[in-house]
Design an enzyme around this catalytic site. Structure first.
Site, short mmCIF file in Angstrom:
data_model
loop_
_atom_site.label_atom_id
_atom_site.label_comp_id
_atom_site.label_asym_id
_atom_site.label_seq_id
_atom_site.Cartn_x
_atom_site.Cartn_y
_atom_site.Cartn_z
N SER A 296 0.84 -1.20 0.00
CA SER A 296 0.00 0.00 0.00
C SER A 296 0.87 1.25 0.00
O SER A 296 1.96 1.27 0.57
CB SER A 296 -0.88 0.00 1.26
OG SER A 296 -1.47 1.26 1.45
N TYR B 241 -1.38 -0.10 10.75
CA TYR B 241 -1.72 -0.80 9.50
C TYR B 241 -0.59 -0.62 8.48
O TYR B 241 -0.07 -1.60 7.94
CB TYR B 241 -3.03 -0.25 8.91
CG TYR B 241 -3.18 -0.57 7.44
CD1 TYR B 241 -2.98 0.41 6.47
CD2 TYR B 241 -3.45 -1.87 7.02
CE1 TYR B 241 -3.06 0.11 5.12
CE2 TYR B 241 -3.53 -2.18 5.67
CZ TYR B 241 -3.33 -1.18 4.73
OH TYR B 241 -3.40 -1.48 3.39
N LYS C 274 2.34 -3.38 6.68
CA LYS C 274 2.71 -3.51 5.27
C LYS C 274 4.22 -3.30 5.11
O LYS C 274 4.90 -4.02 4.39
CB LYS C 274 1.94 -2.50 4.42
CG LYS C 274 0.44 -2.73 4.35
CD LYS C 274 0.11 -4.06 3.65
CE LYS C 274 -1.39 -4.24 3.47
NZ LYS C 274 -1.73 -5.54 2.83
C1 WQD Z 1 -9.29 9.79 0.79
C2 WQD Z 1 -9.47 11.29 0.99
C3 WQD Z 1 -9.60 11.91 3.31
C4 WQD Z 1 -13.38 9.74 4.02
C5 WQD Z 1 -6.58 4.79 2.88
C6 WQD Z 1 -5.49 3.97 3.46
C7 WQD Z 1 -4.67 3.35 2.36
C8 WQD Z 1 -5.57 2.58 1.41
C9 WQD Z 1 -6.66 3.48 0.87
C10 WQD Z 1 -5.50 0.29 2.12
C11 WQD Z 1 -8.63 11.85 2.14
C12 WQD Z 1 -10.93 12.18 2.61
C13 WQD Z 1 -12.22 10.27 3.46
C14 WQD Z 1 -14.43 10.61 4.39
C15 WQD Z 1 -13.15 12.48 3.63
N1 WQD Z 1 -6.14 1.46 2.05
N2 WQD Z 1 -12.12 11.61 3.26
N3 WQD Z 1 -14.28 11.95 4.19
O1 WQD Z 1 -6.86 7.76 3.63
O2 WQD Z 1 -6.08 8.19 1.24
O3 WQD Z 1 -6.05 5.87 2.13
O4 WQD Z 1 -7.37 3.99 2.03
O5 WQD Z 1 -4.47 -0.02 1.59
O6 WQD Z 1 -3.75 2.50 2.94
O7 WQD Z 1 -4.64 4.85 4.19
O8 WQD Z 1 -8.23 6.96 1.65
O9 WQD Z 1 -10.63 7.13 1.09
O10 WQD Z 1 -9.93 7.20 3.53
O11 WQD Z 1 -9.45 9.16 2.07
O12 WQD Z 1 -13.04 13.68 3.45
O13 WQD Z 1 -15.50 10.18 4.91
O14 WQD Z 1 -10.83 11.53 1.35
O15 WQD Z 1 -9.27 12.94 4.22
O16 WQD Z 1 -8.22 13.15 1.79
P1 WQD Z 1 -6.77 7.31 2.22
P2 WQD Z 1 -9.63 7.56 2.12
#
Ligand code: WQD
Length: 354
Positions: A130, A154, A158
């Site tokens: 990841s 997490y 990885k």
């Molecule tokens: C994306 C953007 C949030 C939810 C994570 C893991 C990564 C991978 C993918 C496993 C960010 C914003 C999010 C919400 C929001 N998973 N957001 N409201 O954090 O980039 O990555 O998932 O491998 O390892 O870290 O993905 O979709 O959570 O967030 O504003 O309800 O959306 O702040 O900018 P992230 P995400």
């Protein structure tokens, strides 16, 4: 394992979102698939739908990679030549609250898998890593040779597994290993039959948006709009899950012809903000997505973008699906399956649980 030759592959965690889409791609390429999945975070219905889409059977074993005898039963049936390892817990927030279960499941479980593979002489492995291993490194776009600095348990699981695999391959050159660093997987197979089905409230943006669109949630909480980005909201490299599946098939073919351990970013190199995602989804779905600006989520980086050039150079792989495709396909899946894979159906080819 020679390139293009159909081989039998063990997929750990194959009932999950990325696993099921990758299995579909591998079945279409002619490979034979066995799945081991403990169903803590998925339902076997996903495999039934993959069988329906491809007209091919998947051998499914309900079991855990920590269960050596279960793995031995699978390997004793013979012919497994490679493993794609998806099985693992993956919720960042949950990992902060329950680090031991993450290290036990993601790291110790992988150690057991590797020891059993080695005992059977199976040493071709594609590992689901990841972009979270890069931590909050500001050097965008992120390249594979950057120092790893995961900032949550997490991500550290990885990072630890990547280090274990690096040491293993250095000690025994018979291992052929691909480390695939996913950026933000989203979307669904265009049929609308398989897709992302988070158990409980979604941690990630895209499934939260689709659940708002289908009426399960009332609004999206936008985590912060004071980042140094064009509109102040977080920017991420969203990649269509079918492009990700193609990346796994390409990595598997590469290992058939090349020794060593190889690391590739699987991203597009293009970023979109939270507000851009909401707007794109509204355009693709014809729905209105209410949202509320709230505080930043602790640990979030302002921007995360891949440099995917090494995968293009080595594998000839490049993401091709557009943001519109991601939104339209995610919406079709959610609209057709408002409650995801909620019906358990017995699977042809399903062996008894281990
Ligand atoms: C994306 C953007 C949030 C939810 C994570 C893991 C990564 C991978 C993918 C496993 C960010 C914003 C999010 C919400 C929001 N998973 N957001 N409201 O954090 O980039 O990555 O998932 O491998 O390892 O870290 O993905 O979709 O959570 O967030 O504003 O309800 O959306 O702040 O900018 P992230 P995400």
């Amino acid at each position: 394992m020679s390139e293009g030759r159909n081989v039998k592959i063990l997929i750990t965690g194959g009932c999950g979102y990325i696993g099921s889409h990758t299995i579909l791609r591998l079945l279409e390429a002619g490979h034979d698939i066995t799945v081991i999945d403990n169903l803590t975070n998925s339902l076997p219905e996903s495999l039934l739908r993959v069988e329906k889409l491809t007209g091919r059977e998947v051998s499914f074993v309900e079991g855990d990679i920590a269960d050596t005898s279960c793995l031995q039963k699978i390997f004793d049936q013979g012919n497994i030549e490679a493993v794609i390892h998806f099985a693992g817990f993956k919720a960042v927030g949950e990992s902060v609250a329950q680090p031991l279960s993450y290290y036990r499941n993601n790291v110790s479980g992988t150690l057991n898998l590797l020891e059993t593979m080695d005992a059977y002489g199976i040493r071709n492995l594609v590992f689901s890593s990841s972009a979270t291993v890069y931590g909050t490194n500001p050097d965008m776009p992120l390249k594979e040779d950057l120092p790893l600095q995961a900032t949550n348990p997490y991500g550290r699981t990885k990072q630890h597994v990547e280090q274990i695999l690096t040491d293993l391959q250095a000690a025994d050159a018979r291992w052929r290993i691909a480390l695939l660093r996913y950026f933000n997987p989203v979307g669904a197979h265009p049929s609308g039959l398989i897709g992302e089905d988070p158990q409980g409230p979604p941690n990630n943006l895209f499934p939260f948006v689709t659940q708002v669109a289908v009426g399960h949630r009332d609004r999206v909480h936008v985590f912060g709009n004071d980042y140094v980005t064009p509109d102040g909201t977080g920017v991420r490299d969203y990649i269509h899950v079918m492009d990700l599946a193609a990346g796994h098939a390409a990595a598997l073919n590469f290992l058939a012809e090349h020794q060593g351990l190889h690391t590739w970013n699987l991203g597009t190199g293009r970023g979109y903000s939270v507000l851009e995602i909401i707007q794109a989804f509204e355009a693709a779905s014809g729905t209105t997505i209410p949202y509320e600006l709230v505080d930043r989520r602790p640990g979030d980086a302002p921007i995360s973008l891949a440099d995917p050039s090494r995968a293009l150079y080595d594998l000839g792989w490049k993401a091709s699906e557009t943001l519109e495709d991601m939104c339209a396909d995610a919406w079709r899946w959610q609209q057709n399956n408002p409650d995801g894979y909620r019906t358990k159906t017995s699977l042809p080819g399903e062996g008894p649980p281990c």
